[in-house]
Scaffold this active site. Structure first.
Site, PDB file in Angstrom:
ATOM      1  CG  ASP A 175     -20.079  31.284  -4.144  1.00 15.74           C
ATOM      2  OD1 ASP A 175     -19.755  31.552  -5.305  1.00 15.74           O
ATOM      3  OD2 ASP A 175     -19.359  31.520  -3.163  1.00 15.74           O
TER       4      ASP A 175
ATOM      5  CG  HIS B 240     -10.698  20.976  -1.517  1.00 14.18           C
ATOM      6  ND1 HIS B 240     -11.298  21.421  -2.680  1.00 14.18           N
ATOM      7  CD2 HIS B 240     -11.486  21.416  -0.501  1.00 14.18           C
ATOM      8  CE1 HIS B 240     -12.397  22.079  -2.368  1.00 14.18           C
ATOM      9  NE2 HIS B 240     -12.538  22.093  -1.050  1.00 14.18           N
TER      10      HIS B 240
ATOM     11  CD1 TRP C   8     -24.994  22.004   1.381  1.00 17.88           C
ATOM     12  CD2 TRP C   8     -23.453  23.613   1.458  1.00 17.88           C
ATOM     13  NE1 TRP C   8     -24.058  21.727   0.411  1.00 17.88           N
ATOM     14  CE2 TRP C   8     -23.108  22.690   0.429  1.00 17.88           C
ATOM     15  CE3 TRP C   8     -22.635  24.711   1.687  1.00 17.88           C
ATOM     16  CZ2 TRP C   8     -21.968  22.846  -0.353  1.00 17.88           C
ATOM     17  CZ3 TRP C   8     -21.499  24.869   0.900  1.00 17.88           C
ATOM     18  CH2 TRP C   8     -21.169  23.943  -0.108  1.00 17.88           C
TER      19      TRP C   8
ATOM     20  CE  LYS D  25     -20.936  18.872  -2.549  1.00 15.52           C
ATOM     21  NZ  LYS D  25     -21.986  19.790  -2.975  1.00 15.52           N
TER      22      LYS D  25
ATOM     23  NE  ARG E 291     -15.026  21.745  15.531  1.00 19.61           N
ATOM     24  CZ  ARG E 291     -14.593  22.962  15.205  1.00 19.61           C
ATOM     25  NH1 ARG E 291     -14.318  23.236  13.939  1.00 19.61           N
ATOM     26  NH2 ARG E 291     -14.432  23.893  16.128  1.00 19.61           N
TER      27      ARG E 291
END
Length: 752
Positions: free
Chosen positions: A595, A690, A556, A119, A17
């Protein structure tokens, strides 16, 4: 000679990363631009070198976006919404982050609302939506970043003695670019005539720089397109056919469907298809070859760009042998889609013995592509390494909870006694450096279980105390103990395997580590009850139990793509979550949030396949809450998807309260509720978490003022649009103070 091989794209986060950490240091002022660019350049160099080392016969570049490829291309085309006045003085490197985050970290310009994020088709990747004015011009173009990638890739090829290896540049094609953008024009296609000369100019310059191929990504060819969009493809590519590089139009994530004849007959040199997302790949290949003119190249994507399982070589050889027989040197072999959606490298993983030889991350997929190219011509024999997951279908019928919403909501209000416009948050609070340090030490056995528990309880206590000070009505425990909303639950369920470094980009610098489904899924023990009960004992306010729903956990995770298998898995997860709901309820928790941010994400691209998905998704969610008493309030949360075509299915979920993202989309999502109505309670997100910018209370009130036009105030909640784990405490408290202040005002306005 083996068949030419290539990929459609590669992960840009780095195997450790590196991209994420470099950019975040840069934004925080802890690293200068030169050091940041050097860190990014190192990842780019590795990406190209990996392709060279794997032996791919065509090297792909142009896909190395610093935040998002659609965003990078929009910035290159000079797109700049009016609210970002002055941003053209920033170079494209800094400008893209200003648009994406709403904050100019150079300090020259004030915070603005960030671009909408949504998305990317049916994946968990998010792209930034370009904003076009009614009379959008494309005058201020800057292709510097694209050209640098070309020059750097060419230099690496030369350094490796591979200067004769063809270079392929990735661009989002003009028709998909407009389709995915937003526009103030009545018809987005009205921009096409102005946009095509920009593409032509870019392609001409790429040709002058020695680029042999340009991959034009046109993923909307996998959708059921209206006639005007099909016609736009002919118009667009007729206008680009004189440009120097050879063009290959790439579709992926599904078959071409009704667009097959159109795609095959565009005036381009080649077409790419993805056969990894169809259960009839042989018939699909035959159909495309039948439509393909005899002079064109067909690239067949046989290595799944969204699966961590090894490629079934026996199956691939059968498919490609037939294709090679008909196409000969017109056949290319590649990945179905970009490898962006996979972790980078399996080499750093401690893979259990039962999974040895069965997994492949992006770097391993490069070798698989090369092998598949050899399989096409029979140069090598197939390795019988196919991997099947054996599952046991859930035998009992899916259940639903009792009582109509109106009756349930009345009982819940009697029990909870909440004020008008109840305030709450979505679930998570800041994941501080202290939390990450404690978790790291615990994972390394440097911190005992007891000490780790004490550290997490201290963070939970802080979250509760901050909510008390703020005057929030319904609390959350803050999820300090959770790394990720899916990974956390997967580690406590049977049937998943968790990697250590299997990070995948979700958006910008946000990375997730999807669990891998390896078998039947079940819940041996309670997963959240101890933490939630601890938090509830600290306050008299209602404490939400926080769970992730079955649709999102499956979407996911890395799981098989066929509908039958996914239906089984989804219901197995639903049963596990339903058991957790029962345990939370028995522990005295009166509000439980399940969720489902990925509820729409798994929707098949073809309309014919969608009714089955909706039926199964709704069924699994309802089962996950089926044991809830009528006076137990069930919440759900959704974000960064379009709800306009699925409101009836959201209504069918029958959650008592839904919280949704609205702030970043410019209230567009409220249109769905305005036009079709929604009869349960709803909490439209009043600010974008965000972005680091903190909107004032008046900006937040705009959302509530608009929402109350369509939803009775008795059914409106107030909340941010998503969890707060990516923000720091200072930003969080400031924003929530404004939210509570706004709520007090609207209570006075609408109390009567």
């Amino acid at each position: 000679m083996s068949t030419p091989t290539h990929i459609l794209g590669y992960p840009r986060i780095g195997d450790k990363r590196q991209t994420k950490f470099a950019l975040e240091r840069y934004w925080k002022g802890k690293q200068d631009k030169q050091a940041t660019l050097e860190a990014l350049q190192a990842v780019f160099t590795t990406n190209i070198q990996d392709q060279i080392d794997a032996g791919l016969s065509i090297v792909t570049t142009g896909d190395f976006a610093h935040y998002d490829l659609v965003l990078s291309q929009a910035v290159a085309f000079g797109i700049q919404p009016p609210r970002f006045e002055g941003a053209e003085t920033l170079d494209t490197f800094d400008r893209q982050f200003y648009f994406a985050r709403g904050r100019d970290h150079t300090g020259k310009y004030e915070d603005k609302a960030a671009w909408q994020m949504t998305k990317w088709f049916d994946t968990n990747y998010h792209y930034l939506v370009p904003e076009l004015e009614a009379e959008q011009s494309f005058d201020n173009v800057d292709f510097t970043q694209i050209f640098k990638q070309v020059a750097d890739a060419q230099a690496l090829l030369e350094k490796n003695g591979k200067q004769d290896t063809p270079l392929k540049v990735v661009l989002v094609g003009p028709v998909s670019f407009l389709y995915l953008a937003s526009s103030k024009a009545e018809d987005k296609l009205s921009h096409l005539d102005k946009l095509l000369p920009v593409y032509a100019d870019l392609l001409n310059q790429l040709g002058e720089k020695g680029v042999q191929w340009v991959q034009m990504d046109e993923p909307i060819l996998s959708l059921d397109l209206e006639g005007k969009w099909q016609q736009a493809f002919e118009r667009a590519y007729n206008g680009l056919q004189q440009t120097p590089p050879e063009l290959i139009v790439a579709s992926y994530f599904d078959t071409l469907g009704n667009n097959c004849h159109l795609a095959c007959n565009l005036p381009v040199s080649g077409v790419h298809i993805d056969v990894t997302r169809t259960n009839k790949p042989k018939q699909y290949i035959t159909q495309v070859i039948d439509h393909l003119p005899s002079h064109k190249t067909l690239s067949i994507g046989v290595v799944d760009g969204r699966s961590v399982w090894t490629t079934d070589q026996t199956k691939v050889q059968e498919l490609l042998a037939g294709a090679y027989e008909r196409l000969q040197d017109r056949l290319w072999v590649g990945t179905g889609s970009s490898l962006l959606h996979l972790p980078v490298d399996l080499a750093s993983e401690d893979v259990p013995s039962e999974l040895q030889g069965k997994l492949a991350f992006a770097k391993q997929k490069l070798k698989e592509v090369v092998i598949c190219g050899q399989l096409a011509t029979g140069d090598v024999k197939a390795d019988a390494n196919a991997t099947d997951i054996k599952l046991t279908p859930y035998n009992d019928d899916a259940q639903v909870r009792q009582g109509a919403f109106s009756e349930r909501y009345a009982k819940q209000q009697d029990k909870l006694n909440l004020p008008l416009f109840p305030t709450t948050t979505i679930g998570s609070f800041p994941q501080t450096s202290e939390i990450r340090k404690a978790r790291s030490q615990w994972n390394k056995d440097e911190l005992s279980d007891a000490d780790y528990k004490t550290a997490m309880q201290a963070e939970i206590k802080r979250a509760v105390e901050e909510q008390e000070k703020l005057g929030i009505d319904v609390f959350v425990h803050g999820e300090a103990e959770r790394t990720d909303m899916v990974e956390y639950f997967a580690q406590y369920m049977d049937g998943f395997w968790l990697s250590k470094n299997g990070w995948v980009q979700s958006y910008g610098t946000r990375c997730v580590r999807p669990p891998i489904v390896v078998g039947d899924i079940s819940r041996p023990n309670a997963m959240t009850v101890e933490w939630i009960k601890y938090a509830q004992d600290l306050t008299d306010k209602p404490m939400k139990g926080m769970l992730t729903g079955p649709v999102t956990i499956l979407n996911w995770s890395f799981a098989p793509s066929d509908a039958e298998t996914r239906d089984i898995l989804r219901l197995q997860i639903a049963e596990a979550i339903n058991q957790e709901v029962g345990d939370l309820q028995d522990a005295g928790i009166s509000i439980i949030q399940i969720d489902e941010p990925a509820f729409r994400e798994g929707l098949p691209l073809k309309q014919a396949d969608q009714p089955h998905y909706w039926s199964e998704a709704v069924k699994s969610f309802k089962h996950s809450a089926s044991c809830a008493n009528e006076d137990t309030q069930i919440h759900t949360h959704m974000c960064y998807s379009s709800f306009h075509d699925c409101l009836n299915h959201i209504s069918d979920m029958d959650a008592d309260v839904i919280t949704i993202e609205t702030s970043r989309s410019g209230l567009q999502l409220l249109d769905a509720f305005k036009n079709d109505g929604y009869h349960n309670a709803i909490g439209p997100g009043v600010y974008d978490i965000h972005s680091p910018r903190t909107p004032d209370s008046s900006n937040m009130q705009v959302v509530i003022d608009e929402a109350q036009k369509y939803i009775p105030v008795e059914r409106l909640w107030v909340n941010p649009d998503c969890g707060l784990k990516t923000r720091n405490w200072e930003e969080t408290i400031s924003a929530l103070q404004n939210m509570v202040e706004m709520t007090k005002k609207v209570r006075e306005v609408y109390a009567s």
